[in-house]
Design a protein around this motif. Structure first.
Motif, PDB file in Angstrom:
ATOM      1  N   VAL A 152       0.825  -1.197   0.145  1.00 22.87           N
ATOM      2  CA  VAL A 152       0.182  -0.338   0.032  1.00 22.87           C
ATOM      3  C   VAL A 152       0.952   1.392  -0.265  1.00 22.87           C
ATOM      4  CG1 VAL A 152      -1.953  -0.704   0.989  1.00 22.87           C
ATOM      5  CG2 VAL A 152      -0.676  -0.252   2.375  1.00 22.87           C
ATOM      6  N   VAL A 153       0.234   2.855  -0.682  1.00 15.16           N
ATOM      7  CA  VAL A 153       0.543   3.263  -0.467  1.00 15.16           C
ATOM      8  C   VAL A 153       0.998   4.367   1.461  1.00 15.16           C
ATOM      9  CG1 VAL A 153       1.082   5.556  -1.593  1.00 15.16           C
ATOM     10  CG2 VAL A 153       0.665   3.718  -2.826  1.00 15.16           C
ATOM     11  N   VAL A 154       1.417   5.408   1.561  1.00 13.23           N
ATOM     12  CA  VAL A 154       1.128   5.416   3.037  1.00 13.23           C
ATOM     13  C   VAL A 154      -0.053   6.805   2.883  1.00 13.23           C
ATOM     14  CG1 VAL A 154       2.593   7.759   4.174  1.00 13.23           C
ATOM     15  CG2 VAL A 154       3.763   5.633   3.533  1.00 13.23           C
ATOM     16  N   GLY A 155      -0.510   6.563   3.796  1.00 12.91           N
ATOM     17  CA  GLY A 155      -1.776   7.491   3.776  1.00 12.91           C
ATOM     18  C   GLY A 155      -2.830   6.868   3.532  1.00 12.91           C
ATOM     19  N   THR A 156      -3.156   5.723   2.671  1.00  7.25           N
ATOM     20  CA  THR A 156      -3.580   4.793   3.046  1.00  7.25           C
ATOM     21  C   THR A 156      -3.668   3.789   3.853  1.00  7.25           C
ATOM     22  OG1 THR A 156      -2.686   3.820   1.130  1.00  7.25           O
ATOM     23  CG2 THR A 156      -4.042   5.323   0.116  1.00  7.25           C
ATOM     24  N   ARG A 157      -5.519   2.679   3.798  1.00  3.51           N
ATOM     25  CA  ARG A 157      -5.015   2.143   4.795  1.00  3.51           C
ATOM     26  C   ARG A 157      -4.967   0.187   4.057  1.00  3.51           C
ATOM     27  NH1 ARG A 157      -7.964   2.942   9.641  1.00  3.51           N
ATOM     28  NH2 ARG A 157      -8.200   5.076   9.880  1.00  3.51           N
ATOM     29  N   ALA A 158      -4.347  -0.285   5.160  1.00  2.00           N
ATOM     30  CA  ALA A 158      -4.716  -1.532   4.715  1.00  2.00           C
ATOM     31  C   ALA A 158      -5.438  -2.157   5.397  1.00  2.00           C
ATOM     32  CB  ALA A 158      -2.867  -2.841   4.921  1.00  2.00           C
ATOM     33  N   VAL A 159      -6.132  -3.510   4.506  1.00  2.00           N
ATOM     34  CA  VAL A 159      -7.124  -4.021   5.326  1.00  2.00           C
ATOM     35  C   VAL A 159      -6.955  -5.404   5.021  1.00  2.00           C
ATOM     36  CG1 VAL A 159      -9.903  -3.967   4.540  1.00  2.00           C
ATOM     37  CG2 VAL A 159      -8.727  -1.980   4.409  1.00  2.00           C
ATOM     38  N   GLY A 160      -7.712  -6.327   5.735  1.00  2.00           N
ATOM     39  CA  GLY A 160      -7.224  -7.288   6.351  1.00  2.00           C
ATOM     40  C   GLY A 160      -8.557  -8.462   7.095  1.00  2.00           C
ATOM     41  N   ARG A 161      -8.654  -9.664   7.062  1.00  2.00           N
ATOM     42  CA  ARG A 161      -9.870 -10.624   7.532  1.00  2.00           C
ATOM     43  C   ARG A 161      -8.607 -11.132   8.359  1.00  2.00           C
ATOM     44  NH1 ARG A 161     -11.979 -14.616   5.810  1.00  2.00           N
ATOM     45  NH2 ARG A 161     -10.900 -15.477   3.414  1.00  2.00           N
ATOM     46  N   VAL A 162      -9.482 -11.568   9.362  1.00  2.00           N
ATOM     47  CA  VAL A 162      -8.642 -13.390   9.728  1.00  2.00           C
ATOM     48  C   VAL A 162      -9.770 -13.954  10.429  1.00  2.00           C
ATOM     49  CG1 VAL A 162      -8.469 -14.178  12.761  1.00  2.00           C
ATOM     50  CG2 VAL A 162      -8.002 -11.761  11.621  1.00  2.00           C
ATOM     51  N   GLU A 163      -9.782 -14.627   9.838  1.00  5.88           N
ATOM     52  CA  GLU A 163     -11.218 -15.802  10.356  1.00  5.88           C
ATOM     53  C   GLU A 163     -10.484 -17.363  10.912  1.00  5.88           C
ATOM     54  OE1 GLU A 163     -14.112 -18.805   7.396  1.00  5.88           O
ATOM     55  OE2 GLU A 163     -12.368 -18.136   6.615  1.00  5.88           O
ATOM     56  N   VAL A 164     -11.222 -17.456  12.241  1.00  7.21           N
ATOM     57  CA  VAL A 164     -11.050 -18.703  13.369  1.00  7.21           C
ATOM     58  C   VAL A 164     -12.607 -19.663  12.915  1.00  7.21           C
ATOM     59  CG1 VAL A 164     -10.786 -18.735  15.112  1.00  7.21           C
ATOM     60  CG2 VAL A 164     -10.221 -16.717  14.475  1.00  7.21           C
ATOM     61  N   ALA A 165     -12.037 -21.032  12.942  1.00  6.15           N
ATOM     62  CA  ALA A 165     -13.310 -22.103  12.702  1.00  6.15           C
ATOM     63  C   ALA A 165     -13.368 -22.729  13.422  1.00  6.15           C
ATOM     64  CB  ALA A 165     -13.094 -22.408  11.285  1.00  6.15           C
ATOM     65  N   ASN A 166     -13.688 -23.526  13.293  1.00  5.69           N
ATOM     66  CA  ASN A 166     -13.890 -24.866  15.091  1.00  5.69           C
ATOM     67  C   ASN A 166     -14.018 -26.050  14.054  1.00  5.69           C
ATOM     68  OD1 ASN A 166     -14.291 -26.325  16.773  1.00  5.69           O
ATOM     69  ND2 ASN A 166     -16.447 -26.310  17.384  1.00  5.69           N
ATOM     70  N   PRO A 167     -13.064 -26.893  13.154  1.00  4.15           N
ATOM     71  CA  PRO A 167     -13.107 -27.705  12.726  1.00  4.15           C
ATOM     72  C   PRO A 167     -13.038 -28.961  13.651  1.00  4.15           C
ATOM     73  CG  PRO A 167     -10.292 -27.140  13.795  1.00  4.15           C
ATOM     74  CD  PRO A 167     -11.078 -26.878  13.699  1.00  4.15           C
ATOM     75  N   THR A 168     -13.708 -29.042  15.097  1.00  4.18           N
ATOM     76  CA  THR A 168     -13.875 -30.245  15.871  1.00  4.18           C
ATOM     77  C   THR A 168     -15.357 -30.129  15.534  1.00  4.18           C
ATOM     78  OG1 THR A 168     -13.556 -29.218  17.364  1.00  4.18           O
ATOM     79  CG2 THR A 168     -11.325 -29.326  16.951  1.00  4.18           C
ATOM     80  N   GLN A 169     -15.637 -31.633  16.437  1.00 11.75           N
ATOM     81  CA  GLN A 169     -17.341 -31.754  16.040  1.00 11.75           C
ATOM     82  C   GLN A 169     -17.960 -31.398  18.006  1.00 11.75           C
ATOM     83  OE1 GLN A 169     -19.023 -33.205  13.771  1.00 11.75           O
ATOM     84  NE2 GLN A 169     -17.154 -32.543  12.708  1.00 11.75           N
ATOM     85  N   ARG A 170     -17.058 -30.851  18.469  1.00 10.84           N
ATOM     86  CA  ARG A 170     -16.789 -30.079  20.346  1.00 10.84           C
ATOM     87  C   ARG A 170     -17.592 -28.919  20.193  1.00 10.84           C
ATOM     88  NH1 ARG A 170     -12.684 -28.580  22.818  1.00 10.84           N
ATOM     89  NH2 ARG A 170     -10.708 -29.396  21.676  1.00 10.84           N
ATOM     90  N   VAL A 171     -18.193 -28.273  20.533  1.00  9.83           N
ATOM     91  CA  VAL A 171     -18.372 -26.776  21.264  1.00  9.83           C
ATOM     92  C   VAL A 171     -16.642 -26.298  21.739  1.00  9.83           C
ATOM     93  CG1 VAL A 171     -19.457 -25.201  21.887  1.00  9.83           C
ATOM     94  CG2 VAL A 171     -20.680 -26.964  20.648  1.00  9.83           C
ATOM     95  N   ILE A 172     -17.004 -24.931  20.929  1.00 10.92           N
ATOM     96  CA  ILE A 172     -15.203 -24.079  21.751  1.00 10.92           C
ATOM     97  C   ILE A 172     -15.822 -23.033  22.207  1.00 10.92           C
ATOM     98  CG2 ILE A 172     -13.529 -23.413  21.629  1.00 10.92           C
ATOM     99  CD1 ILE A 172     -12.939 -25.141  18.946  1.00 10.92           C
ATOM    100  N   LEU A 173     -15.276 -22.907  23.660  1.00 10.26           N
ATOM    101  CA  LEU A 173     -15.912 -21.824  24.478  1.00 10.26           C
ATOM    102  C   LEU A 173     -15.192 -20.506  23.807  1.00 10.26           C
ATOM    103  CD1 LEU A 173     -15.769 -23.283  28.190  1.00 10.26           C
ATOM    104  CD2 LEU A 173     -17.670 -23.209  26.748  1.00 10.26           C
ATOM    105  N   PRO A 174     -15.788 -19.313  24.755  1.00  9.19           N
ATOM    106  CA  PRO A 174     -15.213 -18.468  23.829  1.00  9.19           C
ATOM    107  C   PRO A 174     -13.873 -17.467  23.897  1.00  9.19           C
ATOM    108  CG  PRO A 174     -17.600 -17.581  24.831  1.00  9.19           C
ATOM    109  CD  PRO A 174     -17.000 -19.426  25.347  1.00  9.19           C
ATOM    110  N   SER A 175     -13.250 -17.017  23.558  1.00 12.42           N
ATOM    111  CA  SER A 175     -11.433 -16.752  23.745  1.00 12.42           C
ATOM    112  C   SER A 175     -11.601 -15.599  23.229  1.00 12.42           C
ATOM    113  CB  SER A 175     -10.575 -17.861  23.082  1.00 12.42           C
ATOM    114  OG  SER A 175     -10.753 -18.321  21.656  1.00 12.42           O
ATOM    115  N   ARG A 176     -10.189 -15.241  23.793  1.00 12.69           N
ATOM    116  CA  ARG A 176      -9.365 -13.695  23.229  1.00 12.69           C
ATOM    117  C   ARG A 176      -8.422 -14.444  22.413  1.00 12.69           C
ATOM    118  NH1 ARG A 176      -7.755 -12.070  26.784  1.00 12.69           N
ATOM    119  NH2 ARG A 176      -5.181 -11.837  26.885  1.00 12.69           N
ATOM    120  N   ILE A 177      -8.561 -13.331  20.913  1.00 12.07           N
ATOM    121  CA  ILE A 177      -7.697 -13.570  19.657  1.00 12.07           C
ATOM    122  C   ILE A 177      -6.774 -12.597  19.752  1.00 12.07           C
ATOM    123  CG2 ILE A 177      -7.381 -13.713  17.404  1.00 12.07           C
ATOM    124  CD1 ILE A 177      -8.129 -16.431  18.107  1.00 12.07           C
ATOM    125  N   GLU A 178      -5.446 -12.428  19.359  1.00 14.94           N
ATOM    126  CA  GLU A 178      -4.446 -11.556  19.666  1.00 14.94           C
ATOM    127  C   GLU A 178      -3.761 -11.165  18.153  1.00 14.94           C
ATOM    128  OE1 GLU A 178      -3.208 -10.298  24.102  1.00 14.94           O
ATOM    129  OE2 GLU A 178      -1.583 -11.427  22.908  1.00 14.94           O
TER     130      GLU A 178
END
Length: 468
Positions: A152-178
């Protein structure tokens, strides 16, 4: 999403990597010493010509005694890194302090039978037990870090995304992502995920300065409210984000200044220029429009005109990146942007280009790699004389038609004249002197045109002043 929180410098993964590397180096040194001892024993027995049987009696047990502790140390080291170290690394420095005080109170309270110390020990033990409950258990995520653009060029925003998936067959409790972004961290909460469910989080990275930012890695974090224990797992690797310098297009008269460069005389032979040189025999592939029919009729074989290339435009962009020559960081960024703008325009017009600084020669294979090289350019703290910049320009491009030197406000007229004197005779020499918030003005030092530039948007106007 908050990206202003300082990034922890002593993360669990970083410390684990450092300790693993240290353990590996220690094992290598131990193995080398053991091999040296065994070789020394064998050599000592041979030189002394010990009696038969004494060699086996000495070397056998010695070798076994030397090898057994080595294998034991390796097994203990592997057990420590695989089993014990991950458990101990969960405890934070505050947690270790609380644990140490609790153990001391328990020991003294039980030995001296002081009830108050036992109460303090119990009070400190309860939070540690609760903190352990917070970090127990395993989480299985599938995380994808996707940047929309890595440049990107100085002054513009770099946009991205983080996709978190549960590949297991059980429920995953809430958590924090850094998510680490340069020297900062972005944090967001992942809700409760059922089997095969996913959660997507968008983020934007503001780019205020030219830099190479490291986006990532992505970690899941589980800790207790008192920060006594912290467990983190890395799921996605880091990616590089190039923040290119801002450039301006040199259209109109400013672009014409570069386009109208006559170039330097050349003695290279060509078949498609305007200066006639001689006749030669026709070879397959020659343009039939250049066949000289009168000579062909007289000699009985095809003869074609051979031309001499008259002039060739070659622009050199020399950037002074000495820190002593600039009054501020912003002034140096202005110089980098000015040099990048001139180089980009020269490349668009398909002229021969040689961009360089005191310590680097920028690549010109593509526009992207050219801007990448300008992105990583840094100021030098070394002591150099500006005439070396002119000497480098003469050495790198002795047939250059124009040399554009981009310098800072602390550059003196004497230094500019010294640099210009190193250039070949007949070269168009221009110095662009970058000064914060200065008005565009033109002056000359001998045969060197000097243009003062205070804002990047004024660069086309500055070049028009030189073109007059």
């Amino acid at each position: 999403m908050n990206v202003d929180t300082p990034l922890p410098s002593n993360t669990a993964d970083a410390k684990a990597a450092r300790r693993a590397a240290k353990a590996a180096r220690k094992r290598e040194r131990t193995a080398a010493r053991a091999a040296a001892r065994r070789a020394k024993r064998r050599g000592g027995v041979s030189e002394s010509q010990a009696p038969a049987g004494s060699s086996d009696a000495t070397s056998g047990p010695g070798t076994a005694a030397g090898e057994e502790p080595l294998g034991l140390r390796e097994r203990l080291g592997g057990f420590w890194m695989r089993r014990i170290h991950p458990v101990l690394d969960v405890i934070s420095p505050i947690g270790w302090a609380v644990l140490g005080v609790a153990v001391a109170c328990w020991i003294l309270g039980l030995l001296l039978r002081i009830t108050e110390l036992n109460v303090i020990a119990l009070t400190l033990t309860v939070p540690l037990v609760l903190a352990a409950l917070f970090v127990l258990g395993r989480t299985s995520y599938k995380v994808n870090l996707d940047l929309q653009s890595h440049r990107v060029v100085v002054g513009t925003r770099a946009v991205g995304r983080v996709e978190v998936a549960n590949p297991t067959q059980r429920v995953i409790l809430p958590s924090r992502i850094e998510l680490a972004v340069g020297q900062a961290t972005a944090q967001f909460m992942v809700p409760r995920l059922a089997a095969e469910q996913s959660h997507e989080e968008l983020f934007a990275v503001p780019t205020k300065r030219r830099a190479v930012l490291v986006v990532g890695p992505v970690r899941s974090v589980r800790d207790d409210p008192l920060s006594l224990m912290r467990r983190q797992v890395t799921w996605a690797r880091s990616q590089e984000l190039y923040v290119h310098p801002r450039t301006v297009r040199l259209d109109g008269a400013a672009s014409g200044f570069l386009r109208d460069l006559e170039g330097t005389p050349s003695s290279d032979l060509s078949s498609s220029d305007i200066a006639f040189h001689a006749l030669r025999d026709y070879t397959p592939g020659d343009d039939r429009r250049h066949v000289h029919w009168r000579t062909t009729a007289r000699t009985g074989k095809l003869m074609v005109r051979q031309f001499e290339e008259t002039r060739r435009s070659h622009v050199v962009v020399a950037l002074d990146n000495l820190a002593d020559h600039y009054a501020s960081e912003d002034e140096f960024e202005l110089a980098v942007s000015a040099a990048a703008s001139i180089s980009a325009q020269t490349m668009r017009e398909e002229k021969e280009l040689t961009p360089f600084s005191f310590d680097a020669l920028q690549r010109t294979a593509t526009f992207r790699v050219l801007m990448d090289d300008y992105t990583v350019l840094e100021q030098l703290r070394d002591r150099h004389s500006l005439h070396e910049l002119g000497q480098q320009a003469a050495d790198l491009a002795p047939n250059a038609s124009a040399v554009m030197m981009v310098v800072g406000s602390h550059t003196t007229a004497r230094e500019l004249n010294s640099a210009a004197n190193q250039l070949p005779i007949g070269v168009l020499a221009v110095a662009i002197r970058c000064v914060d918030d200065a008005e565009v003005r033109r002056s000359s030092i001998g045969g060197l045109d000097v243009v003062t530039l205070g804002d990047l948007d004024a660069l086309p106007k500055a070049l028009r002043a030189v073109g007059r």
